[in-house]
Scaffold this motif. Structure first.
Motif, PDB file in Angstrom:
ATOM      1  N   ARG A   1       2.882   2.777 -12.111  1.00 48.41           N
ATOM      2  CA  ARG A   1       2.669   3.042 -13.539  1.00 48.41           C
ATOM      3  C   ARG A   1       3.941   2.798 -14.330  1.00 48.41           C
ATOM      4  O   ARG A   1       3.900   2.317 -15.472  1.00 48.41           O
ATOM      5  N   SER A   2       5.092   3.095 -13.757  1.00 52.47           N
ATOM      6  CA  SER A   2       6.361   2.837 -14.429  1.00 52.47           C
ATOM      7  C   SER A   2       6.554   1.342 -14.657  1.00 52.47           C
ATOM      8  O   SER A   2       6.975   0.917 -15.739  1.00 52.47           O
ATOM      9  N   LEU A   3       6.228   0.531 -13.669  1.00 52.72           N
ATOM     10  CA  LEU A   3       6.337  -0.919 -13.828  1.00 52.72           C
ATOM     11  C   LEU A   3       5.360  -1.437 -14.879  1.00 52.72           C
ATOM     12  O   LEU A   3       5.637  -2.403 -15.580  1.00 52.72           O
ATOM     13  N   GLU A   4       4.208  -0.772 -14.972  1.00 47.77           N
ATOM     14  CA  GLU A   4       3.251  -1.167 -16.013  1.00 47.77           C
ATOM     15  C   GLU A   4       3.845  -0.983 -17.402  1.00 47.77           C
ATOM     16  O   GLU A   4       3.581  -1.765 -18.322  1.00 47.77           O
ATOM     17  N   LEU A   5       4.669   0.068 -17.550  1.00 51.02           N
ATOM     18  CA  LEU A   5       5.335   0.276 -18.839  1.00 51.02           C
ATOM     19  C   LEU A   5       6.309  -0.862 -19.126  1.00 51.02           C
ATOM     20  O   LEU A   5       6.351  -1.383 -20.246  1.00 51.02           O
ATOM     21  N   TRP A   6       7.109  -1.264 -18.124  1.00 52.53           N
ATOM     22  CA  TRP A   6       8.031  -2.388 -18.319  1.00 52.53           C
ATOM     23  C   TRP A   6       7.253  -3.663 -18.659  1.00 52.53           C
ATOM     24  O   TRP A   6       7.698  -4.466 -19.490  1.00 52.53           O
ATOM     25  N   LYS A   7       6.117  -3.852 -18.016  1.00 51.49           N
ATOM     26  CA  LYS A   7       5.295  -5.023 -18.332  1.00 51.49           C
ATOM     27  C   LYS A   7       4.820  -4.968 -19.776  1.00 51.49           C
ATOM     28  O   LYS A   7       4.814  -5.998 -20.482  1.00 51.49           O
ATOM     29  N   SER A   8       4.457  -3.784 -20.234  1.00 51.97           N
ATOM     30  CA  SER A   8       4.014  -3.640 -21.628  1.00 51.97           C
ATOM     31  C   SER A   8       5.152  -3.971 -22.595  1.00 51.97           C
ATOM     32  O   SER A   8       4.929  -4.621 -23.625  1.00 51.97           O
ATOM     33  N   PHE A   9       6.368  -3.532 -22.279  1.00 49.49           N
ATOM     34  CA  PHE A   9       7.518  -3.865 -23.119  1.00 49.49           C
ATOM     35  C   PHE A   9       7.684  -5.380 -23.212  1.00 49.49           C
ATOM     36  O   PHE A   9       7.950  -5.931 -24.286  1.00 49.49           O
ATOM     37  N   ALA A  10       7.549  -6.065 -22.073  1.00 47.11           N
ATOM     38  CA  ALA A  10       7.708  -7.521 -22.057  1.00 47.11           C
ATOM     39  C   ALA A  10       6.609  -8.197 -22.881  1.00 47.11           C
ATOM     40  O   ALA A  10       6.863  -9.183 -23.585  1.00 47.11           O
ATOM     41  N   GLU A  11       5.403  -7.681 -22.806  1.00 42.32           N
ATOM     42  CA  GLU A  11       4.294  -8.248 -23.583  1.00 42.32           C
ATOM     43  C   GLU A  11       4.529  -8.047 -25.077  1.00 42.32           C
ATOM     44  O   GLU A  11       4.230  -8.947 -25.888  1.00 42.32           O
ATOM     45  N   VAL A  12       5.072  -6.889 -25.446  1.00 38.83           N
ATOM     46  CA  VAL A  12       5.404  -6.640 -26.852  1.00 38.83           C
ATOM     47  C   VAL A  12       6.493  -7.604 -27.312  1.00 38.83           C
ATOM     48  O   VAL A  12       6.413  -8.161 -28.418  1.00 38.83           O
ATOM     49  N   GLU A  13       7.505  -7.810 -26.469  1.00 40.65           N
ATOM     50  CA  GLU A  13       8.561  -8.757 -26.857  1.00 40.65           C
ATOM     51  C   GLU A  13       7.995 -10.167 -27.034  1.00 40.65           C
ATOM     52  O   GLU A  13       8.374 -10.880 -27.968  1.00 40.65           O
TER      53      GLU A  13
ATOM     54  N   PRO B   1       0.815  -1.242   0.000  1.00 42.51           N
ATOM     55  CA  PRO B   1       0.000   0.000   0.000  1.00 42.51           C
ATOM     56  C   PRO B   1       0.835   1.272   0.000  1.00 42.51           C
ATOM     57  O   PRO B   1       0.300   2.354  -0.221  1.00 42.51           O
ATOM     58  N   TYR B   2       2.144   1.142   0.234  1.00 43.39           N
ATOM     59  CA  TYR B   2       2.992   2.322   0.290  1.00 43.39           C
ATOM     60  C   TYR B   2       3.674   2.619  -1.049  1.00 43.39           C
ATOM     61  O   TYR B   2       4.410   3.594  -1.171  1.00 43.39           O
ATOM     62  N   ALA B   3       3.451   1.790  -2.043  1.00 44.34           N
ATOM     63  CA  ALA B   3       4.074   2.022  -3.348  1.00 44.34           C
ATOM     64  C   ALA B   3       3.469   3.266  -3.997  1.00 44.34           C
ATOM     65  O   ALA B   3       2.242   3.364  -4.132  1.00 44.34           O
ATOM     66  N   PRO B   4       4.313   4.233  -4.394  1.00 43.91           N
ATOM     67  CA  PRO B   4       3.777   5.439  -5.053  1.00 43.91           C
ATOM     68  C   PRO B   4       3.074   5.067  -6.359  1.00 43.91           C
ATOM     69  O   PRO B   4       3.565   4.214  -7.116  1.00 43.91           O
ATOM     70  N   PRO B   5       1.945   5.652  -6.636  1.00 46.99           N
ATOM     71  CA  PRO B   5       1.218   5.327  -7.869  1.00 46.99           C
ATOM     72  C   PRO B   5       2.054   5.497  -9.132  1.00 46.99           C
ATOM     73  O   PRO B   5       1.931   4.706 -10.066  1.00 46.99           O
ATOM     74  N   HIS B   6       2.905   6.539  -9.150  1.00 46.92           N
ATOM     75  CA  HIS B   6       3.694   6.748 -10.366  1.00 46.92           C
ATOM     76  C   HIS B   6       4.711   5.626 -10.554  1.00 46.92           C
ATOM     77  O   HIS B   6       5.071   5.278 -11.680  1.00 46.92           O
ATOM     78  N   ALA B   7       5.211   5.023  -9.455  1.00 41.52           N
ATOM     79  CA  ALA B   7       6.152   3.906  -9.565  1.00 41.52           C
ATOM     80  C   ALA B   7       5.454   2.674 -10.135  1.00 41.52           C
ATOM     81  O   ALA B   7       6.025   1.925 -10.943  1.00 41.52           O
TER      82      ALA B   7
END
Length: 214
Positions: free
Chosen positions: A151-163, A143-149
């Motif tokens: 969202r940043s991980l979501e971008l890395w996940k998207s890169f992995a899905e594209v790969e 619950p302490y993870a900043p929302p913007h952090a």
């Protein structure tokens, strides 16, 4: 950039064109734009070649070339084994936050041959698929993870899905015969490719080195 990627690129370029001089390797690697995506400084290429020769992974011999002496490099048996191991490792060891080594290795896959190349790509696809659910922490687990952090991980996940989607396409092309790593495909070197000069130089270097008794 990691030493692993630099080492892989230097071993691979020498293996593709050997015997080859340092300037040719520098020119070839810069044509691959390694200074941009792999952050390899052009001047470091010569030092890297000398270092690999000192490690016994390459031989460095001086030959006459147009009235001047140049050092030409060839892989040793140990260097060839190290190169093949490095290609496989760079393909199958997945780091979803850094794909530089894989980018280098993919361009060198024909050096493994079709069967080993396809096997390595299939292993990578399985590893990428397994990694995707692990990129983001389970919802509500921190619950302490900043929302913007997050969202940043979501971008890395998207890169992995594209790969993963890209790997599916590569393997589909291999299965359909549209892509191969055995040198039997439809691509042929264009007649005006400057790489032909390297081929001519290679034959001259081989002739000189082959005539030596040392």
């Amino acid at each position: 950039m990691s030493v692993t990627t630099t080492r892989l690129l230097l071993l691979g370029a020498v293996g593709l064109f050997e015997p080859v001089n340092g300037y040719q390797i520098r020119r070839e690697l810069l044509s691959w734009r390694v200074d941009e995506w792999a952050s390899i400084k052009p001047g470091s290429i010569y030092h890297g070649l000398r270092s690999l020769a000192d490690q016994g992974l390459m031989s460095a011999q001086t030959v006459a070339d147009g009235g001047r002496d140049v050092v030409v490099y060839q892989l040793t048996d140990a260097g060839r084994a190290a190169l093949e191991d490095a290609i496989v490792s760079a393909v199958v060891d997945v780091n979803v936050f850094d794909r530089h080594a894989f980018q280098a290795a993919f361009g060198l896959l024909p050096m493994l041959g079709g069967e080993r190349a396809e096997d390595a790509l299939r292993r990578r696809r399985a590893a990428v698929r397994q990694s995707i659910p692990e990129i983001l922490p389970p919802e509500g687990s921190n619950p302490y993870a900043p929302p913007h952090a997050v969202r940043s991980l979501e971008l890395w996940k998207s890169f992995a899905e594209v790969e993963l989607h890209w790997l599916d396409g590569v393997l589909d092309d291999i299965g359909a015969g549209r892509l191969d790593f055995d040198g039997t495909g439809r691509w042929a070197q264009p007649a005006d490719d400057p790489g032909y000069q390297m081929m001519d130089d290679r034959e001259r270097y081989r002739a000189e080195l082959g005539g030596r008794r040392d």
